[in-house]
Each structure stands twice: as structure tokens, then as C-alpha cells.
Design a protein around this motif. Structure first.
Motif, short mmCIF file in Angstrom:
data_model
loop_
_atom_site.label_atom_id
_atom_site.label_comp_id
_atom_site.label_asym_id
_atom_site.label_seq_id
_atom_site.Cartn_x
_atom_site.Cartn_y
_atom_site.Cartn_z
N PRO A 1 -1.56 7.53 4.43
CA PRO A 1 -1.97 6.43 3.48
C PRO A 1 -2.85 6.59 2.18
CG PRO A 1 -2.35 6.12 5.68
CD PRO A 1 -1.96 7.49 5.63
N ALA A 2 -2.09 6.33 1.23
CA ALA A 2 -2.86 6.78 -0.02
C ALA A 2 -4.23 6.14 -0.34
CB ALA A 2 -1.84 6.23 -1.42
N ASP A 3 -4.56 5.17 0.23
CA ASP A 3 -6.03 4.57 0.12
C ASP A 3 -6.76 5.19 0.84
OD1 ASP A 3 -5.08 3.49 2.44
OD2 ASP A 3 -5.87 1.69 2.30
N ARG A 4 -6.47 6.22 1.48
CA ARG A 4 -7.53 6.88 2.34
C ARG A 4 -7.51 8.37 2.13
NH1 ARG A 4 -4.82 4.61 7.98
NH2 ARG A 4 -4.20 2.64 7.22
N GLN A 5 -6.85 8.86 0.90
CA GLN A 5 -6.82 10.20 0.56
C GLN A 5 -7.56 10.45 -0.70
OE1 GLN A 5 -5.41 12.23 2.71
NE2 GLN A 5 -5.12 10.38 4.16
N GLU A 6 -7.90 11.92 -0.74
CA GLU A 6 -8.45 12.32 -1.80
C GLU A 6 -8.18 13.85 -2.03
OE1 GLU A 6 -12.66 12.04 -4.07
OE2 GLU A 6 -12.90 13.38 -2.43
N VAL B 1 0.92 -1.11 -0.01
CA VAL B 1 -0.02 -0.10 -0.05
C VAL B 1 0.87 1.27 -0.08
CG1 VAL B 1 -1.57 1.43 1.25
CG2 VAL B 1 -1.91 -1.24 1.17
N PRO B 2 0.87 2.04 -1.01
CA PRO B 2 1.69 3.27 -1.24
C PRO B 2 1.03 4.46 -0.08
CG PRO B 2 0.10 3.27 -2.95
CD PRO B 2 -0.10 2.00 -2.01
N VAL B 3 2.07 5.42 0.03
CA VAL B 3 1.74 6.66 0.95
C VAL B 3 1.78 7.95 -0.15
CG1 VAL B 3 2.38 5.62 3.09
CG2 VAL B 3 4.21 6.82 1.76
N LEU B 4 0.98 8.87 0.29
CA LEU B 4 1.21 9.97 -0.16
C LEU B 4 2.42 10.84 0.79
CD1 LEU B 4 -2.21 11.44 -1.30
CD2 LEU B 4 -0.32 10.51 -2.73
N SER B 5 3.33 11.57 0.08
CA SER B 5 4.54 12.16 0.89
C SER B 5 4.34 13.67 0.72
CB SER B 5 5.82 11.70 0.58
OG SER B 5 6.66 12.75 1.23
N VAL B 6 3.70 14.53 1.59
CA VAL B 6 3.73 15.66 1.27
C VAL B 6 5.06 16.44 2.07
CG1 VAL B 6 2.56 17.91 1.94
CG2 VAL B 6 1.41 15.69 1.53
N LEU B 7 6.00 16.67 1.22
CA LEU B 7 7.21 17.30 1.80
C LEU B 7 7.03 18.87 2.07
CD1 LEU B 7 10.11 16.10 2.40
CD2 LEU B 7 10.90 17.29 0.45
#
Length: 242
Positions: A229-234, A204-210
Motif C-alpha cells: 500500500p503506497a500510503d504506508r510506504q517510505e 489508493v495506489p500500491v507500490l509494485s516491486v517486480l
């Protein structure tokens, strides 16, 4: 110790104009100075001025009106939404926030952070890692990195939760001033320790906000890697069409 990273000239000019809109120097409905006037006032080239104005128009601060020139619209509502991740990372009070401090340690600087801070590979930085939880469930992992020169004389290296935000602590102890933030969003697979803390299944990938926080001169003061967690983001954005 040098770790200065300057924002591009057009970005710095846009930030200056933006500041004048917010302090009322350029009131909503008024015309901003002409391109020629801005070139002379700031000593920058016309392409730099044009690019700065285009950036402010894109983000909703300004608009072009036929026969009137460039008009101030004021602070767009969507800016508050765009700033949210960076603001939270910089203003979170660890002692009051929902979650827990999971690590405070000296660590080799990650490559993506080293390039921002202007540090060589394998340089040591301080990392504070905070796991944000909601109803006992992990929802966000924030790893904040600080150059050694900023850590001296502060409580950042202490293992307990910091009372107040890292921003207010640094501004008080080091007499620096946070001025603006850049956010870079990318997707990647989490490292094993990150996946474990976020309770993510394999793959499961993640979104990284630097989140990169600068002072007014463009010097990076703090870099926070916010993992979601990318599967919980929009992701959603709103912008005007010229």
C-alpha cells in the motif's frame, strides 16, 4: 520451452566482479585490474568494462582514488537493505510465515511478467499468491509466477502452504540455481481483487516491486509481484557522491 532473458553484458560483468569481491579474490583496499586487463580477461569491449565499473562505484563496491586507480571498498551495508524485498519474496517459508496462501492457480501470464519470462501473450503460468499479515492486518501481497516447465515435478501447484521457500524447493527439485535478482519499482492502482485482499479504499495506489530471479546465465526462473500500500510506504536509499 524457451524463456531465457539475458542481463546486459555490463551487468553480468559487474556481478562477476562483485562475486570476486565477496569471495575475497579482490580484497578490500586492493586495486582491481585495469580496464585493459579486464577487457582482455573477459573478452568484452572497453565501454562495457567502463560501464560495469561505474555501476560498482555507484553502488559502493569500488571507489576511484587519485594516483591509485580503482580500489575495492568491499560489500556496502546499503546492499542488504536494497536486497530485502527480493530476498523475502524468494526465501519466505509459507508454512511458517505470518499470513496466508490465498490462491494457487494457472492463469494467463500478465504482460509485464510475460516480457521477462520470454513468453507469448496469453501463455499459461502458475501463480502462487500469498498475503502477508502483521497483527492480523494485511501489509503485503505477493504474487509469484512460474513457467510451466519449472512447475513439472514440483509441489508448486499444490494448494497448501509450501514447506520451505520456493527458491530452495526449485533448487532441490529442478536442479536450478538462483544467482541474482532485479527489482523494478513502479506505482499503479490495484486490481479489485488485490485492493480487497489488502483492505484498501478505492483510489489508493500500491507500490509494485517486480522481483525477477535469474540463474547465472540470465534465465528468469521466478517473477514475484510484491504489492505494498503506497500510503504506508517510505523509500530511502543511500549512495556515495563521486
Amino acid at each position: 520451452m524457451a524463456y531465457e532473458v539475458e542481463a546486459p553484458k555490463y551487468v553480468r560483468l559487474a556481478q562477476t566482479i562483485q562475486g570476486r569481491i565477496e569471495d575475497g579474490t579482490y580484497a578490500p583496499g586492493s586495486r582491481v585490474p585495469s580496464e585493459n586487463q579486464l577487457v582482455q580477461a573477459f573478452g568484452m569491449s572497453r565501454p562495457t568494462v567502463v560501464r560495469a565499473l561505474e555501476l560498482l562505484k555507484r553502488d559502493g563496491w569500488l571507489e576511484s582514488r587519485q594516483g591509485y586507480g580503482t580500489i575495492v571498498r568491499g560489500r556496502p551495508a546499503v546492499v542488504e537493505q536494497k536486497d530485502r524485498r527480493g530476498t523475502e519474496a524468494l526465501t519466505r517459508d509459507e508454512s511458517q510465515a505470518s499470513g496466508r496462501l490465498v490462491a494457487v492457480e494457472d492463469t494467463p501470464v500478465p504482460v509485464r511478467v510475460a516480457s521477462v519470462l520470454g513468453l507469448p501473450k496469453r501463455a499459461q503460468v502458475l501463480m502462487r499468491r500469498f498475503l502477508v499479515e502483521e497483527d492480523g492486518e494485511p501489509v503485503e501481497l505477493v504474487s509469484s509466477y512460474f513457467p510451466a516447465g519449472l512447475v513439472e515435478g514440483t509441489e508448486l501447484a499444490e494448494s497448501g502452504p509450501l514447506s520451505g521457500s520456493t527458491r530452495t524447493h526449485l533448487e532441490a527439485r529442478k536442479k536450478v540455481r538462483f544467482d541474482h535478482v532485479t527489482e523494478r519499482v513502479s506505482a499503479r492502482l490495484p486490481e479489485p481483487a488485490e485492493a480487497e485482499l489488502l483492505d484498501l479504499p478505492a483510489g489508493v495506489p500500491v507500490l509494485s516491486v517486480l522481483v525477477i530471479a535469474y540463474d547465472a546465465s540470465g534465465q528468469a526462473l521466478q517473477v514475484s509481484d510484491v504489492l505494498l500500500p503506497a500510503d504506508r510506504q517510505e523509500l530511502e536509499d543511500t549512495y556515495r557522491l563521486n
